[in-house]
Design a protein around this motif. Structure first.
Motif, PDB file in Angstrom:
ATOM      1  N   PHE A 384       0.800  -1.228   0.000  1.00 48.62           N
ATOM      2  CA  PHE A 384       0.000   0.000   0.000  1.00 48.62           C
ATOM      3  C   PHE A 384       0.834   1.281   0.000  1.00 48.62           C
ATOM      4  CE2 PHE A 384      -2.535  -3.170   2.540  1.00 48.62           C
ATOM      5  CZ  PHE A 384      -3.341  -3.548   1.485  1.00 48.62           C
ATOM      6  N   ILE A 395      -0.150  -8.476  -0.465  1.00 48.42           N
ATOM      7  CA  ILE A 395      -1.386  -8.306   0.309  1.00 48.42           C
ATOM      8  C   ILE A 395      -1.219  -8.975   1.672  1.00 48.42           C
ATOM      9  CG2 ILE A 395      -3.868  -8.752   0.421  1.00 48.42           C
ATOM     10  CD1 ILE A 395      -3.207  -6.825  -1.789  1.00 48.42           C
ATOM     11  N   ASP A 408      -0.855 -12.637  -0.045  1.00 46.67           N
ATOM     12  CA  ASP A 408      -0.286 -12.729  -1.384  1.00 46.67           C
ATOM     13  C   ASP A 408       1.105 -12.112  -1.300  1.00 46.67           C
ATOM     14  OD1 ASP A 408       0.490 -12.542  -4.023  1.00 46.67           O
ATOM     15  OD2 ASP A 408      -1.458 -11.824  -4.745  1.00 46.67           O
ATOM     16  N   PRO A 433      -8.193 -15.919   1.128  1.00 44.32           N
ATOM     17  CA  PRO A 433      -7.551 -14.763   0.526  1.00 44.32           C
ATOM     18  C   PRO A 433      -7.470 -14.852  -0.996  1.00 44.32           C
ATOM     19  CG  PRO A 433      -5.938 -16.114   1.712  1.00 44.32           C
ATOM     20  CD  PRO A 433      -7.268 -16.748   1.896  1.00 44.32           C
ATOM     21  N   ARG A 434      -8.424 -14.263  -1.656  1.00 42.28           N
ATOM     22  CA  ARG A 434      -8.342 -14.127  -3.111  1.00 42.28           C
ATOM     23  C   ARG A 434      -9.066 -12.844  -3.497  1.00 42.28           C
ATOM     24  NH1 ARG A 434     -13.324 -15.529  -4.731  1.00 42.28           N
ATOM     25  NH2 ARG A 434     -14.487 -16.871  -3.321  1.00 42.28           N
ATOM     26  N   PRO A 435      -8.702 -12.282  -4.642  1.00 42.55           N
ATOM     27  CA  PRO A 435      -9.244 -10.970  -4.988  1.00 42.55           C
ATOM     28  C   PRO A 435     -10.755 -10.999  -5.152  1.00 42.55           C
ATOM     29  CG  PRO A 435      -7.402 -11.567  -6.433  1.00 42.55           C
ATOM     30  CD  PRO A 435      -7.760 -12.796  -5.659  1.00 42.55           C
ATOM     31  N   GLY A 436     -11.420 -10.031  -4.595  1.00 40.57           N
ATOM     32  CA  GLY A 436     -12.868  -9.923  -4.713  1.00 40.57           C
ATOM     33  C   GLY A 436     -13.360  -8.940  -3.679  1.00 40.57           C
ATOM     34  N   PRO A 437     -14.638  -8.558  -3.770  1.00 33.75           N
ATOM     35  CA  PRO A 437     -15.162  -7.613  -2.776  1.00 33.75           C
ATOM     36  C   PRO A 437     -14.999  -8.151  -1.356  1.00 33.75           C
ATOM     37  CG  PRO A 437     -16.712  -7.881  -4.590  1.00 33.75           C
ATOM     38  CD  PRO A 437     -15.639  -8.903  -4.791  1.00 33.75           C
ATOM     39  N   GLU A 439     -12.582  -9.987  -0.195  1.00 30.77           N
ATOM     40  CA  GLU A 439     -11.203  -9.794   0.244  1.00 30.77           C
ATOM     41  C   GLU A 439     -10.972  -8.344   0.666  1.00 30.77           C
ATOM     42  OE1 GLU A 439      -7.001 -11.025  -1.548  1.00 30.77           O
ATOM     43  OE2 GLU A 439      -7.756  -9.165  -2.384  1.00 30.77           O
ATOM     44  N   ILE A 440     -11.530  -7.414  -0.112  1.00 29.85           N
ATOM     45  CA  ILE A 440     -11.318  -5.997   0.217  1.00 29.85           C
ATOM     46  C   ILE A 440     -11.915  -5.692   1.589  1.00 29.85           C
ATOM     47  CG2 ILE A 440     -11.861  -3.630  -0.466  1.00 29.85           C
ATOM     48  CD1 ILE A 440     -11.674  -4.494  -3.355  1.00 29.85           C
ATOM     49  N   VAL A 443      -9.626  -7.199   4.240  1.00 33.17           N
ATOM     50  CA  VAL A 443      -8.374  -6.464   4.469  1.00 33.17           C
ATOM     51  C   VAL A 443      -8.669  -5.177   5.234  1.00 33.17           C
ATOM     52  CG1 VAL A 443      -6.479  -5.212   3.353  1.00 33.17           C
ATOM     53  CG2 VAL A 443      -7.172  -7.448   2.477  1.00 33.17           C
ATOM     54  N   ILE A 447      -7.217  -3.897   8.788  1.00 27.94           N
ATOM     55  CA  ILE A 447      -6.595  -2.587   9.003  1.00 27.94           C
ATOM     56  C   ILE A 447      -7.256  -1.889  10.193  1.00 27.94           C
ATOM     57  CG2 ILE A 447      -6.366  -0.272   7.980  1.00 27.94           C
ATOM     58  CD1 ILE A 447      -6.071  -1.714   5.232  1.00 27.94           C
TER      59      ILE A 447
END
Lengths: 459, 147
Positions: A384, A395, A408, A433-437, A439-440, A443, A447
């Motif tokens: 980031f 990630i 990742d 953990p894989r890309p997609g809404p 996952e967002i 994450v 945070i």
């Protein structure tokens, strides 16, 4: 005009500074403890030194702030520099200072000049450190030295990637190389400068091995220029076994990779991510950080405040943060004992991961060029960051216990064993953990791990 | 203009508004779009509006301009949108998402003035983004002819 060995200072700034020999003579004869003295004493006692961040625009206001914070008995005080000065916009800083000093988010040391800097250093009974965020801090460093300040934060990676969108690493690394070379010349002349490296990076779920790999590479580069005192900061992630292991790794990695003539001091930055808004939770997190620092054998801890979620703290809250940190780092919590096997396991893997990251880079002939190349190809990365000179493809996620793992690792050159461990540790974290809404959302939840600890009813 | 062949990746231009340095959501959304097969031109944080226009000039196949803003200054950062559109630039759907004005409670007036600037779609949740892009793709009209 002042000439500095190894350090190119802009003509306008150099014209206002004393001669190098006068600066060296002043620094050698300055009474009182230096930051290295404070850090050594902390290591001897096992109680970390404590330092707040602090900086306001006006000179009288800055003097008053330092004097008020000194009442809470910190070990080191900060001169946190404003954003214009960080970007070398000294004229803008001077104009805003003249018109509306309260608009500055720190102390514009270059605009005020080294004489006022000496007034700051003489106003309090503890040494000062300049903290900033400049990819090119050469003019600021020269001014700080003239002011009698011999502790200076920053490095060519840590003060570039988190702060700048488009400053090539080669530019920042070469300018910090000059700062380090000047420190080498000072060491030869009997003046020890403490160079603190900013391992906190983006402060967003930074995996320990990324923080430690970056600061270790900066430390090796600094030592090659003759730097003899290095503070390595690491950001509290919030899982105490992992954090204690990371602080201990600062010393074991230094022993493995650095010239033994270099003194190395681990520094903990109390949690730098999204802070709880509720003062009770915020205070708890500060206490937790202080305890982490003590258990990890940190030489210094940089404190947060219960107002962190709101922005820059007032002096009252900052003083409270210092005193609360002193309590957390005291013998009051000596009854706390961590699971030694769990810490040892984390330490082993942190050392392993850092070796996998730094050894290919250290094997190259031109270290600074190798660092730039590694970031270009993703063999080094920072999660980031704002910079176009890093891949920003790693990630991180929290595992079910809160420790920060790699969901990742992108192109980081990790071994099969390292990758399998992170995958296994995250297997319990939903969603996968894989890309997609999903996952967002996950994450962002990681945070906000501490920020979310807020009672339903807030004022 | 003929429609793009289906085996070509769909292109979008992504970035964060000019005064905003928040990288997290930007990078995660970029990753999400790439995982769904998009070619993403990610301009990153602190991107002035004219750089979105430059990117579209360089990537005329882009279907949409996706702008994130979480620092509350979306209106100020997008002020030049009407002027750029008058010049015939940024002639694709502009999709805005994030935290769009200062303060915890968004008023519809805040959103209205963004729409008045020419923002075509305001996305309030991550799950809306892919369906919206599919809708825009299906409704895609031939790009206006220039000159």
């Amino acid at each position: 005009m002042a000439e500095f060995p190894g350090l190119e200072v802009s003509a306008a700034v150099a014209a206002r500074l004393p001669d190098w020999d006068d600066i060296v003579a002043y620094l050698r004869n300055r009474p009182g403890d230096t930051v290295p003295d404070v850090l050594r004493a902390a290591d001897r006692s096992g109680v970390p030194a404590i330092q707040p961040r602090c900086g306001v625009g006006g000179h009288a206001e800055m003097l008053a702030l330092l004097r008020e914070l000194a009442l809470s008995a910190p070990s080191v005080l900060s001169v946190t520099i404003d954003s214009y000065t960080r970007l070398r916009q000294f004229d803008v800083a001077a104009r805003v200072l003249a018109e509306e000093p309260a608009r500055l988010n720190g102390y514009p040391l270059v605009a005020h000049g080294w004489q006022r800097g000496r007034e700051l250093a003489d106003a309090v009974p503890v040494p000062l450190e300049v903290r900033h965020g400049s990819p090119d801090g050469r003019d600021l460093f020269a001014t700080a030295l003239a002011a009698g300040i011999t502790s200076f934060e920053g490095g060519g990676i840590g003060y570039n990637l988190p702060y700048c969108k488009d400053v090539p690493l080669d530019v920042s690394l070469r300018s910090w190389q000059q700062v380090d070379a000047a420190c080498g010349a000072l060491a030869d002349a009997g003046v020890l400068v403490d160079r603190e490296l900013f391992g906190t990076l983006t402060a967003v779920l930074v995996p320990p091995s990324i923080s430690l790999a970056v600061t270790l590479l900066e430390a090796v580069a600094a030592a090659r220029e003759g730097v003899r005192c290095i503070s390595i900061s690491y950001p509290q992630g919030g899982e105490i076994h992992q954090d204690v292991a990371a602080l201990r790794a600062v010393r074991t990695l230094a022993a493995r990779y650095l010239d033994p003539r270099v003194e190395v001091f681990p520094v903990l930055h109390q949690f730098m991510g999204a802070f709880p808004a509720d003062p009770a939770w915020a205070s708890g997190l500060i206490l937790h950080g202080a305890l982490t620092a003590r258990l990890g054998g940190a030489s210094k801890v940089v404190n947060k405040t219960e107002q962190e979620a709101r922005g820059l703290p007032d002096a009252d809250a900052n003083g409270k943060g210092i005193r609360l940190t002193a309590v957390g780092a005291s013998s009051m919590f000596d009854f706390v004992e961590l699971d030694a096997d769990r810490v040892a396991e984390e330490l082993h893997w942190i050392e392993e991961e850092v070796a996998e990251l730094v050894e290919p880079v250290l094997a190259e002939e031109d270290l600074l060029a190798a660092i730039g190349a590694a970031f270009r190809t993703g063999r080094l990365d920072v999660p980031f960051s704002a910079s176009v000179h890093a891949r920003n493809q790693v990630i991180p996620r929290r595992d079910p216990g809160g420790a920060i793992r790699y969901a990742d690792h992108s192109a980081l050159p990790f071994s099969g064993a390292t990758r399998r461990r992170h995958a296994a540790l995250l297997a319990g974290s939903a969603p996968a953990p894989r890309p997609g809404p999903g996952e967002i959302t996950a994450v962002i939840r990681d945070i906000s791990y501490f920020a979310d600890r807020t009672p339903a009813r807030t004022p | 203009m003929t429609p793009l062949p289906t085996d070509q990746p769909r292109t979008v231009i992504l970035g964060v508004a000019a005064s905003d340095a928040h990288a997290v959501a930007n990078q995660l959304i970029c990753r999400l779009l790439r995982a769904h097969g998009f070619h993403v031109v990610n301009l990153g944080v602190c991107t002035p509006l004219h750089e979105f226009a430059d990117a579209l000039d360089a990537e005329p196949a882009a279907e949409a301009i996706l702008i994130g803003s979480v620092n509350g200054h979306a209106y100020a950062d997008l002020r030049d949108l009407p002027e750029l559109r008058r010049q015939g630039r940024l002639d694709r759907p502009v999709v805005l998402g994030g935290n769009l004005s200062v303060g915890a409670h968004k008023r519809s007036a805040d959103l209205d003035r963004l729409t008045a600037l020419g923002v075509d779609h305001i996305v309030t949740g991550l799950s809306e983004l892919l369906p919206l892009l599919d809708t825009l793709h299906a409704a895609r009209q031939p790009a206006p002819q220039h000159g």
